[in-house]
Design a protein around this motif. Structure first.
Motif, mmCIF file in Angstrom:
data_model
loop_
_atom_site.group_PDB
_atom_site.id
_atom_site.type_symbol
_atom_site.label_atom_id
_atom_site.label_comp_id
_atom_site.label_asym_id
_atom_site.label_seq_id
_atom_site.Cartn_x
_atom_site.Cartn_y
_atom_site.Cartn_z
ATOM 1 N N PRO A 1 -36.439 102.355 69.298
ATOM 2 C CA PRO A 1 -35.918 103.297 68.841
ATOM 3 C C PRO A 1 -36.632 104.489 68.345
ATOM 4 N N ASP A 2 -35.477 105.906 68.255
ATOM 5 C CA ASP A 2 -36.511 107.120 68.538
ATOM 6 C C ASP A 2 -37.803 107.196 67.605
ATOM 7 N N PRO A 3 -38.867 108.052 68.165
ATOM 8 C CA PRO A 3 -39.916 107.746 67.567
ATOM 9 C C PRO A 3 -39.753 108.523 65.295
ATOM 10 N N ASP A 4 -40.845 107.838 64.691
ATOM 11 C CA ASP A 4 -39.908 109.353 63.273
ATOM 12 C C ASP A 4 -41.251 109.786 63.644
ATOM 13 N N LEU A 5 -42.149 109.468 63.812
ATOM 14 C CA LEU A 5 -43.276 110.703 63.907
ATOM 15 C C LEU A 5 -44.321 110.308 65.267
ATOM 16 N N LEU A 6 -44.559 112.198 65.253
ATOM 17 C CA LEU A 6 -44.886 112.284 66.512
ATOM 18 C C LEU A 6 -46.913 112.973 66.597
ATOM 19 N N ILE A 7 -47.330 111.904 66.569
ATOM 20 C CA ILE A 7 -49.020 112.287 66.621
ATOM 21 C C ILE A 7 -49.647 113.200 68.142
ATOM 22 N N ARG A 8 -50.549 114.756 68.058
ATOM 23 C CA ARG A 8 -50.885 114.767 69.049
ATOM 24 C C ARG A 8 -52.552 115.389 68.456
ATOM 25 N N THR A 9 -53.856 115.017 69.475
ATOM 26 C CA THR A 9 -54.785 115.147 68.702
ATOM 27 C C THR A 9 -55.150 116.322 69.635
ATOM 28 N N SER A 10 -56.196 116.923 69.469
ATOM 29 C CA SER A 10 -57.091 117.725 69.711
ATOM 30 C C SER A 10 -56.322 119.736 69.780
ATOM 31 N N GLY A 11 -55.466 118.986 68.878
ATOM 32 C CA GLY A 11 -54.785 120.842 68.016
ATOM 33 C C GLY A 11 -53.855 121.125 69.010
ATOM 34 N N GLU A 12 -53.457 121.460 69.937
ATOM 35 C CA GLU A 12 -52.262 121.357 71.413
ATOM 36 C C GLU A 12 -51.280 121.794 70.371
ATOM 37 N N MET A 13 -50.487 122.783 70.271
ATOM 38 C CA MET A 13 -49.366 122.914 69.544
ATOM 39 C C MET A 13 -47.961 122.871 70.592
ATOM 40 N N ARG A 14 -48.079 121.723 71.389
ATOM 41 C CA ARG A 14 -47.693 121.837 72.292
ATOM 42 C C ARG A 14 -46.773 120.224 72.848
ATOM 43 N N VAL A 15 -45.686 119.462 73.127
ATOM 44 C CA VAL A 15 -44.699 118.424 73.680
ATOM 45 C C VAL A 15 -45.482 117.841 75.059
ATOM 46 N N SER A 16 -45.546 118.982 76.219
ATOM 47 C CA SER A 16 -46.123 118.616 77.559
ATOM 48 C C SER A 16 -45.456 117.514 78.397
ATOM 49 N N ASN A 17 -43.988 117.885 77.617
ATOM 50 C CA ASN A 17 -43.323 117.201 78.487
ATOM 51 C C ASN A 17 -42.375 115.613 77.881
ATOM 52 N N PHE A 18 -43.046 115.158 76.707
ATOM 53 C CA PHE A 18 -42.895 114.041 75.912
ATOM 54 C C PHE A 18 -42.153 113.561 74.979
ATOM 55 N N LEU A 19 -40.600 113.025 75.018
ATOM 56 C CA LEU A 19 -40.331 111.814 75.332
ATOM 57 C C LEU A 19 -38.655 113.476 74.032
ATOM 58 N N LEU A 20 -38.599 113.880 75.316
ATOM 59 C CA LEU A 20 -38.059 115.773 74.876
ATOM 60 C C LEU A 20 -37.060 114.757 73.468
ATOM 61 N N TRP A 21 -35.954 114.146 74.513
ATOM 62 C CA TRP A 21 -34.942 114.049 73.898
ATOM 63 C C TRP A 21 -35.008 112.685 72.331
ATOM 64 N N GLN A 22 -36.111 112.180 73.064
ATOM 65 C CA GLN A 22 -35.843 110.591 71.736
ATOM 66 C C GLN A 22 -36.822 111.995 70.309
ATOM 67 N N ILE A 23 -37.247 113.006 70.326
ATOM 68 C CA ILE A 23 -38.235 113.156 69.014
ATOM 69 C C ILE A 23 -37.515 114.761 68.480
ATOM 70 N N SER A 24 -35.967 114.067 68.939
ATOM 71 C CA SER A 24 -35.432 115.432 67.851
ATOM 72 C C SER A 24 -35.666 115.617 67.068
ATOM 73 N N TYR A 25 -36.009 114.357 65.855
ATOM 74 C CA TYR A 25 -36.056 114.555 64.363
ATOM 75 C C TYR A 25 -37.610 113.750 64.355
#
Ligand code: IPE
Ligand code: IPE
Ligand code: MG
Length: 239
Positions: free
Chosen positions: A180-204
């Protein structure tokens, strides 16, 4: 697979961009690889915390397709670390009911790592408590590109009508077709970008960015991210 429109307070699927190992090492006057090694205990804590909270899918961004560009020494160090972790944690995964999986270009990995992984995937395939998904040599654009290629092949071979291609078709051709698509995406170390990670799946997906560096991220920080998630109002475009 999409998510139903309800907003349960515990995310079914948490995806994490584990970032900041290099900065942690620098802070401690250590080589970068020591930062990656230190990140190992965060992985253990977060896996345990995910199980404790009843999360069913945990995806960890461990190595991106872009990360191959890093110095050879760091890449080799990371691959060695990965192999060691899989080997040393296998029995624990069995005990905890963890099913190990990967997304990404497994064919890019050194054969020793691939063999270790494939053995662990096979040994844990019937476990049901937590799906632990390692994103390895993962890139979202390459994933989508491969999906387009495979859809085009099906059209060409006559099995698929282009007019019938919809969002489900695309999802079904991604590495994550049965996740299933991720409900929550966590990024550590403060960077405000997705860096080519699950672009389709993190829509919501709800996004939680913390300044904490990955080796300093543990059970407490994971619980805080889940508490943050529980306070969010998910709308999926509705009212
Ligand atoms: C994340 O930490 C781990 C990997 C990308 C493999 P980094 O190595 O990116 O750490 P920083 O961003 O340099 O601090
Ligand atoms: C993203 O972190 C990849 C992983 C965590 C494996 P990076 O450190 O590679 O991303 P950028 O370079 O900051 O975008
Ligand atoms: Mg980084």
């Amino acid at each position: 697979m999409g998510n139903p429109g309800s907003s349960p307070s515990v995310p079914r699927h948490v995806a994490i961009i584990m970032d900041g190992n290099g900065r942690w090492a620098k802070q401690h006057h250590l080589p970068r690889l020591s930062g990656h090694e230190a990140g190992r205990k965060s992985v253990k804590q977060v896996v345990q915390a995910a199980i404790d909270h009843g999360v069913k899918y945990l995806t960890l961004y461990a190595f991106s397709v872009e990360n191959w560009q890093r110095p050879r020494e760091e890449v080799q160090g990371l691959m060695g670390l990965l192999r060691g972790v899989i080997r040393e944690e296998l029995s624990e995964m069995g005990k905890e009911g963890i099913r190990l999986r990967t997304i990404g270009r497994r064919q890019d990995l050194p054969s020793a790592v691939r063999e270790e992984l494939e053995a662990a995937i096979e040994k844990t395939k019937n476990n049901t408590r937590l799906d632990l998904i390692l994103a390895l040599s993962y890139g979202s654009r390459v994933e989508i590109t491969e999906a387009v290629q495979s859809i085009a092949r099906e059209v060409k071979d006559g099995g698929l009508d282009p007019e019938k291609i919809n969002e489900k078709t695309v999802s079904a051709h991604l590495y994550t077709h049965d996740i299933p698509d991720p409900d929550l995406l966590i990024r550590t170390s403060g960077e405000m970008r997705v860096s080519n990670f699950l672009l389709w799946q993190i829509s919501y997906a709800e996004i939680h960015v913390t300044p904490v560096l990955w080796p300093d991220f543990g059970k407490k920080e994971f619980s805080e991210a889940l508490a943050d998630f529980a306070r969010r109002e998910r709308r999926f475009g509705g009212l």
